[in-house]
Design a protein around this motif. Structure first.
Motif, PDB file in Angstrom:
ATOM      1  N   MET A 172       0.848  -1.202   0.000  1.00 63.82           N
ATOM      2  CA  MET A 172       0.000   0.000   0.000  1.00 63.82           C
ATOM      3  C   MET A 172       0.877   1.243   0.000  1.00 63.82           C
ATOM      4  O   MET A 172       1.824   1.346   0.765  1.00 63.82           O
ATOM      5  N   THR A 173       0.578   2.173  -0.911  1.00 67.71           N
ATOM      6  CA  THR A 173       1.289   3.443  -0.972  1.00 67.71           C
ATOM      7  C   THR A 173       0.489   4.486  -0.204  1.00 67.71           C
ATOM      8  O   THR A 173      -0.704   4.639  -0.433  1.00 67.71           O
ATOM      9  N   GLU A 174       1.138   5.193   0.692  1.00 67.19           N
ATOM     10  CA  GLU A 174       0.440   6.180   1.504  1.00 67.19           C
ATOM     11  C   GLU A 174       0.850   7.593   1.104  1.00 67.19           C
ATOM     12  O   GLU A 174       2.025   7.897   0.950  1.00 67.19           O
ATOM     13  N   PHE A 175      -0.137   8.422   0.923  1.00 64.48           N
ATOM     14  CA  PHE A 175       0.061   9.852   0.754  1.00 64.48           C
ATOM     15  C   PHE A 175      -0.529  10.497   2.017  1.00 64.48           C
ATOM     16  O   PHE A 175      -0.983   9.805   2.917  1.00 64.48           O
ATOM     17  N   ASN A 176      -0.553  11.801   2.087  1.00 63.46           N
ATOM     18  CA  ASN A 176      -1.097  12.436   3.288  1.00 63.46           C
ATOM     19  C   ASN A 176      -2.596  12.217   3.436  1.00 63.46           C
ATOM     20  O   ASN A 176      -3.099  12.060   4.546  1.00 63.46           O
ATOM     21  N   THR A 177      -3.306  12.192   2.318  1.00 68.80           N
ATOM     22  CA  THR A 177      -4.769  12.183   2.401  1.00 68.80           C
ATOM     23  C   THR A 177      -5.431  11.053   1.637  1.00 68.80           C
ATOM     24  O   THR A 177      -6.651  10.901   1.710  1.00 68.80           O
ATOM     25  N   VAL A 178      -4.671  10.286   0.878  1.00 73.96           N
ATOM     26  CA  VAL A 178      -5.236   9.169   0.124  1.00 73.96           C
ATOM     27  C   VAL A 178      -4.380   7.925   0.311  1.00 73.96           C
ATOM     28  O   VAL A 178      -3.215   8.012   0.715  1.00 73.96           O
ATOM     29  N   LEU A 179      -4.976   6.783   0.025  1.00 73.78           N
ATOM     30  CA  LEU A 179      -4.264   5.510   0.060  1.00 73.78           C
ATOM     31  C   LEU A 179      -4.289   4.911  -1.338  1.00 73.78           C
ATOM     32  O   LEU A 179      -5.280   5.031  -2.058  1.00 73.78           O
ATOM     33  N   LEU A 180      -3.220   4.232  -1.711  1.00 78.27           N
ATOM     34  CA  LEU A 180      -3.144   3.568  -3.004  1.00 78.27           C
ATOM     35  C   LEU A 180      -2.602   2.166  -2.810  1.00 78.27           C
ATOM     36  O   LEU A 180      -1.528   1.975  -2.241  1.00 78.27           O
ATOM     37  N   GLU A 181      -3.369   1.180  -3.285  1.00 76.02           N
ATOM     38  CA  GLU A 181      -2.989  -0.220  -3.132  1.00 76.02           C
ATOM     39  C   GLU A 181      -3.199  -0.941  -4.453  1.00 76.02           C
ATOM     40  O   GLU A 181      -4.189  -0.706  -5.156  1.00 76.02           O
ATOM     41  N   ASN A 182      -2.260  -1.807  -4.806  1.00 76.16           N
ATOM     42  CA  ASN A 182      -2.391  -2.635  -6.008  1.00 76.16           C
ATOM     43  C   ASN A 182      -2.499  -4.087  -5.570  1.00 76.16           C
ATOM     44  O   ASN A 182      -1.565  -4.652  -5.022  1.00 76.16           O
ATOM     45  N   ASN A 183      -3.669  -4.665  -5.808  1.00 71.35           N
ATOM     46  CA  ASN A 183      -3.908  -6.060  -5.439  1.00 71.35           C
ATOM     47  C   ASN A 183      -4.129  -6.868  -6.710  1.00 71.35           C
ATOM     48  O   ASN A 183      -5.209  -6.853  -7.283  1.00 71.35           O
ATOM     49  N   ALA A 184      -3.081  -7.543  -7.161  1.00 69.88           N
ATOM     50  CA  ALA A 184      -3.155  -8.420  -8.329  1.00 69.88           C
ATOM     51  C   ALA A 184      -3.683  -7.691  -9.564  1.00 69.88           C
ATOM     52  O   ALA A 184      -4.484  -8.231 -10.317  1.00 69.88           O
ATOM     53  N   GLY A 185      -3.221  -6.471  -9.756  1.00 73.99           N
ATOM     54  CA  GLY A 185      -3.593  -5.720 -10.944  1.00 73.99           C
ATOM     55  C   GLY A 185      -4.732  -4.741 -10.751  1.00 73.99           C
ATOM     56  O   GLY A 185      -4.973  -3.888 -11.604  1.00 73.99           O
TER      57      GLY A 185
END
Length: 259
Positions: free
Chosen positions: A1-14
């Protein structure tokens, strides 16, 4: 999971999932949130393993309840235009991604939240979804693409009605006018969106990308020019190995393993 200050970004199997992570403010769009969304979308665009982008909001009340009104209140005309440009540039990045995007609308999607959902290719809402462009009641207009994308999706007359009145509509009405593609129970939203994403990922990725580009570019063209564009993209698919893979599998009654 990639964390920014206000959003989250996750790549799960594409499946890349971008979550607006400000539940205390109902995921309101401040300039910081918009900047983080922009950076996250850049990361998705650079991630060759990402096949579908899903956008949603943290918590159980809101997708994105709107923009940050306190931040906007003291703005000058020039600052207001700059904020609009930031929002439009950010949401255009989503609309122009090579991969498909799905908005999982899990609650209130008002003002900028509705415009964020409009920038996605497909919108799936829960029965708790509420959508609208209430900006005229604040003395402004939709500024992150609402006057343009809403009319292209639901038609000019309906878009004018919704924008002029600031009406907030329930999920079933949003479905009936084409603003939502599908409505499901709250507890079924995540699973429904995942199934849709996986169904897209089974297809030839080059063909999905070409279809998206043909639709998005063609809608801005006269029909004759758009059909010429379609023929160009159609022909280009025959230069890709996935065309041979897909058609061979069909002829041999097998399942294609696309590259």
């Amino acid at each position: 999971m990639t964390e920014f200050n206000t959003v989250l970004l996750e790549n799960n199997a594409g499946i890349a999932t971008l979550t607006i992570n400000q539940p205390k403010s109902l995921n309101a769009l401040s300039s910081e949130v918009l900047s983080d969304i922009s950076a996250a979308v850049d990361a998705v665009a650079a991630d060759t393993s990402a096949r579908v982008l899903v956008i949603t909001g943290a918590g159980d009340k809101a997708f994105v309840a709107g923009a940050n009104i306190k931040e906007m209140l003291p703005l000058s005309p020039e600052e207001g235009e700059a904020l609009s440009k930031l929002g439009n540039d950010t949401f255009s990045k989503i609309a122009n991604l090579a991969i498909p995007s799905i908005a999982a609308v899990n609650g209130f999607a008002l003002g900028g939240g509705s415009e964020l959902a409009l920038s996605a290719d497909i919108r799936i809402g829960s029965t708790a979804a509420r959508l609208g462009q209430p900006e005229v009641g604040l003395g402004i207009i939709p500024g992150f693409g609402g006057t343009q994308r809403l009319s292209r999706i639901v038609g000019i007359a309906k878009a004018k009605e919704l924008i002029y009145t600031g009406k907030v509509i329930k999920a079933d009405e949003a479905l009936s006018i084409g603003l939502l593609n599908q409505v499901v129970e709250v507890e079924e939203l995540a699973e429904t969106v995942e199934k849709l994403a996986k169904a897209i990922m089974k297809q030839a990725p080059n063909s999905v990308a070409a279809s998206k580009e043909a639709i998005d570019k063609g809608i801005e063209m006269p029909l004759a020019d758009a059909l010429t564009l379609e023929a160009k993209y159609f022909g280009e698919q025959f230069a890709h190995e996935n065309q041979t893979i897909g058609m061979t599998a069909f002829v041999e009654k097998g399942k294609p393993e696309f590259k």
